[in-house]
Design a protein around this motif. Structure first.
Motif, PDB file in Angstrom:
ATOM      1  N   UNK A  34      27.017  66.467  18.291  1.00  0.00           N
ATOM      2  CA  UNK A  34      27.321  66.945  19.635  1.00  0.00           C
ATOM      3  C   UNK A  34      28.839  67.142  19.707  1.00  0.00           C
ATOM      4  N   UNK A  35      29.304  67.720  20.806  1.00  0.00           N
ATOM      5  CA  UNK A  35      30.750  67.949  20.950  1.00  0.00           C
ATOM      6  C   UNK A  35      31.255  67.391  22.275  1.00  0.00           C
ATOM      7  N   UNK A  36      32.328  66.660  22.170  1.00  0.00           N
ATOM      8  CA  UNK A  36      33.072  66.171  23.325  1.00  0.00           C
ATOM      9  C   UNK A  36      34.409  66.899  23.355  1.00  0.00           C
ATOM     10  N   UNK A  37      34.697  67.564  24.456  1.00  0.00           N
ATOM     11  CA  UNK A  37      35.933  68.339  24.576  1.00  0.00           C
ATOM     12  C   UNK A  37      36.720  67.787  25.763  1.00  0.00           C
ATOM     13  N   UNK A  38      37.909  67.287  25.462  1.00  0.00           N
ATOM     14  CA  UNK A  38      38.716  66.584  26.461  1.00  0.00           C
ATOM     15  C   UNK A  38      39.987  67.373  26.747  1.00  0.00           C
ATOM     16  N   UNK A  39      40.137  67.824  27.977  1.00  0.00           N
ATOM     17  CA  UNK A  39      41.341  68.516  28.393  1.00  0.00           C
ATOM     18  C   UNK A  39      42.223  67.602  29.231  1.00  0.00           C
ATOM     19  N   UNK A  40      43.366  68.098  29.664  1.00  0.00           N
ATOM     20  CA  UNK A  40      44.265  67.280  30.476  1.00  0.00           C
ATOM     21  C   UNK A  40      43.700  66.943  31.855  1.00  0.00           C
ATOM     22  N   UNK A  41      42.768  67.762  32.355  1.00  0.00           N
ATOM     23  CA  UNK A  41      42.213  67.532  33.682  1.00  0.00           C
ATOM     24  C   UNK A  41      40.699  67.363  33.699  1.00  0.00           C
ATOM     25  N   UNK A  42      40.000  67.941  32.723  1.00  0.00           N
ATOM     26  CA  UNK A  42      38.542  67.939  32.745  1.00  0.00           C
ATOM     27  C   UNK A  42      37.967  67.598  31.378  1.00  0.00           C
ATOM     28  N   UNK A  43      36.673  67.172  31.402  1.00  0.00           N
ATOM     29  CA  UNK A  43      35.974  66.807  30.170  1.00  0.00           C
ATOM     30  C   UNK A  43      34.614  67.478  30.141  1.00  0.00           C
ATOM     31  N   UNK A  44      34.270  68.032  28.965  1.00  0.00           N
ATOM     32  CA  UNK A  44      33.016  68.748  28.770  1.00  0.00           C
ATOM     33  C   UNK A  44      32.246  68.136  27.609  1.00  0.00           C
ATOM     34  N   UNK A  45      30.916  68.002  27.777  1.00  0.00           N
ATOM     35  CA  UNK A  45      30.063  67.483  26.713  1.00  0.00           C
ATOM     36  C   UNK A  45      28.970  68.485  26.404  1.00  0.00           C
ATOM     37  N   UNK A  46      28.803  68.776  25.111  1.00  0.00           N
ATOM     38  CA  UNK A  46      27.767  69.687  24.636  1.00  0.00           C
ATOM     39  C   UNK A  46      26.865  68.907  23.686  1.00  0.00           C
ATOM     40  N   UNK A  47      25.614  68.714  24.083  1.00  0.00           N
ATOM     41  CA  UNK A  47      24.717  67.861  23.308  1.00  0.00           C
ATOM     42  C   UNK A  47      24.117  68.566  22.098  1.00  0.00           C
ATOM     43  N   UNK A  48      24.148  69.906  22.062  1.00  0.00           N
ATOM     44  CA  UNK A  48      23.521  70.620  20.952  1.00  0.00           C
ATOM     45  C   UNK A  48      22.020  70.409  20.962  1.00  0.00           C
ATOM     46  N   UNK A  49      21.483  69.959  19.837  1.00  0.00           N
ATOM     47  CA  UNK A  49      20.072  69.586  19.705  1.00  0.00           C
ATOM     48  C   UNK A  49      20.014  68.105  19.373  1.00  0.00           C
ATOM     49  N   UNK A  50      19.114  67.368  20.010  1.00  0.00           N
ATOM     50  CA  UNK A  50      19.086  65.941  19.718  1.00  0.00           C
ATOM     51  C   UNK A  50      17.823  65.281  20.241  1.00  0.00           C
ATOM     52  N   UNK A  51      17.403  64.240  19.534  1.00  0.00           N
ATOM     53  CA  UNK A  51      16.476  63.281  20.095  1.00  0.00           C
ATOM     54  C   UNK A  51      17.284  62.241  20.855  1.00  0.00           C
ATOM     55  N   UNK A  52      16.581  61.371  21.564  1.00  0.00           N
ATOM     56  CA  UNK A  52      17.315  60.353  22.327  1.00  0.00           C
ATOM     57  C   UNK A  52      17.661  59.164  21.435  1.00  0.00           C
ATOM     58  N   UNK A  53      18.870  58.651  21.585  1.00  0.00           N
ATOM     59  CA  UNK A  53      19.285  57.435  20.873  1.00  0.00           C
ATOM     60  C   UNK A  53      20.403  56.769  21.654  1.00  0.00           C
ATOM     61  N   UNK A  54      20.746  55.562  21.246  1.00  0.00           N
ATOM     62  CA  UNK A  54      21.699  54.749  22.010  1.00  0.00           C
ATOM     63  C   UNK A  54      23.136  55.246  21.903  1.00  0.00           C
ATOM     64  N   UNK A  55      23.402  56.192  21.001  1.00  0.00           N
ATOM     65  CA  UNK A  55      24.783  56.639  20.812  1.00  0.00           C
ATOM     66  C   UNK A  55      25.346  57.295  22.069  1.00  0.00           C
TER      67      UNK A  55
END
Length: 261
Positions: free
Chosen positions: A144-165
């Motif tokens: 997956x991708x975590x994108x962190x800017x100076x003011x905002x944060x975006x998360x892109x899960x892609x494809x995934x099953x559920x897990x504790x991560x």
């Protein structure tokens, strides 16, 4: 966020414009003559896109990494475009003509691109797998991708099953202002559960990562599983009620629709 279809979206925040898992072709397949075809066309062509600064790739399955789309993006944007990919994909990118600005990451590694030094890209884990042929299963990474800017944060899960991560991602990088989380291609569960979340599990990811607004992706575009193609949004609404969450926290949008946060 503008949804092109499936897991392809254009995201704009903090002065950067991202494209996720690009597929603009008719079929999600090794050939445009056979394989799963769209029943809703892409909401835009590569030529109609705004200027894209970076593309994030979650993994190499055909419905998330399409050779024709990569070639078209490279032809249009060239050396102005950066590609953020999981470890092992750089060689494939070179084979389809992308010989510059490809950055490979392992899980939990981070980077930035020269044109946007205040934006951090982190390849975060997901529960999935990779393959493009009979002999390359799990030979490259996914995530997956975590994108962190100076003011905002975006998360892109892609494809995934559920897990504790996802709880760990939420603790390390949350809360997120916007997240794109898959809600489709989940039946039958005995086959799909390890690799694709259902709407109930998508809501759990939304809570785990502490997302302020999530948008459902990976539905309504290709027939990849056995559920009715309009079922995911209905099950999503039910799951939100069961979690006592506001329906406006996790939404679906139409192909080509833009959602502002």
């Amino acid at each position: 966020m503008s949804w092109i279809g499936h897991s392809t979206a254009v995201i704009h925040f903090d002065g950067i414009t991202l494209l996720t898992d690009p597929i603009f072709s008719l079929r999600a397949s090794m050939s445009q003559l056979i394989g799963p075809a769209r029943y809703r066309k892409a909401a835009a062509t590569v030529a109609e896109l705004p200027k894209i600064d970076a593309v994030v790739i979650s993994h190499n399955h055909y419905d998330h990494l399409d050779a024709g789309s990569v070639e078209a993006l490279n032809a249009r944007f060239g050396s102005d475009l950066y590609w953020l990919v999981p470890s092992g994909l750089k060689e494939w990118m070179k084979d389809v003509g992308v010989t510059h600005n490809v950055i490979e990451l392992e899980w939990w590694q981070s980077t930035c691109i020269p044109s946007k030094p205040d934006i951090q890209f982190i390849l975060t884990p997901a529960q999935h797998w990779t393959r493009r042929s009979l002999s390359d299963e799990r030979k490259v990474l996914w995530g997956s991708w975590t994108v962190v800017g100076p003011k905002h944060r975006f998360f892109f899960a892609g494809d995934t099953g559920y897990c504790s991560v996802f709880k760990q991602i939420g603790q390390m990088y949350g809360p997120f202002d916007l997240s794109a989380i898959p809600i489709g291609a989940y039946e039958p569960r005995w086959l799909m559960e390890p690799q694709h979340v259902d709407p109930e599990q998508a809501v759990q990811i939304h809570e785990d990562i502490r997302s302020k607004l999530s948008v459902g992706i990976h539905w309504g575009t290709f027939a990849l599983a056995h559920e009715y193609y309009l079922e995911p949004p209905m099950k999503l609404k039910t799951s939100l009620k069961e979690h006592n969450l506001d329906e406006n926290e996790f939404i679906v949008i139409s192909h080509g629709e833009t959602k502002s946060v």
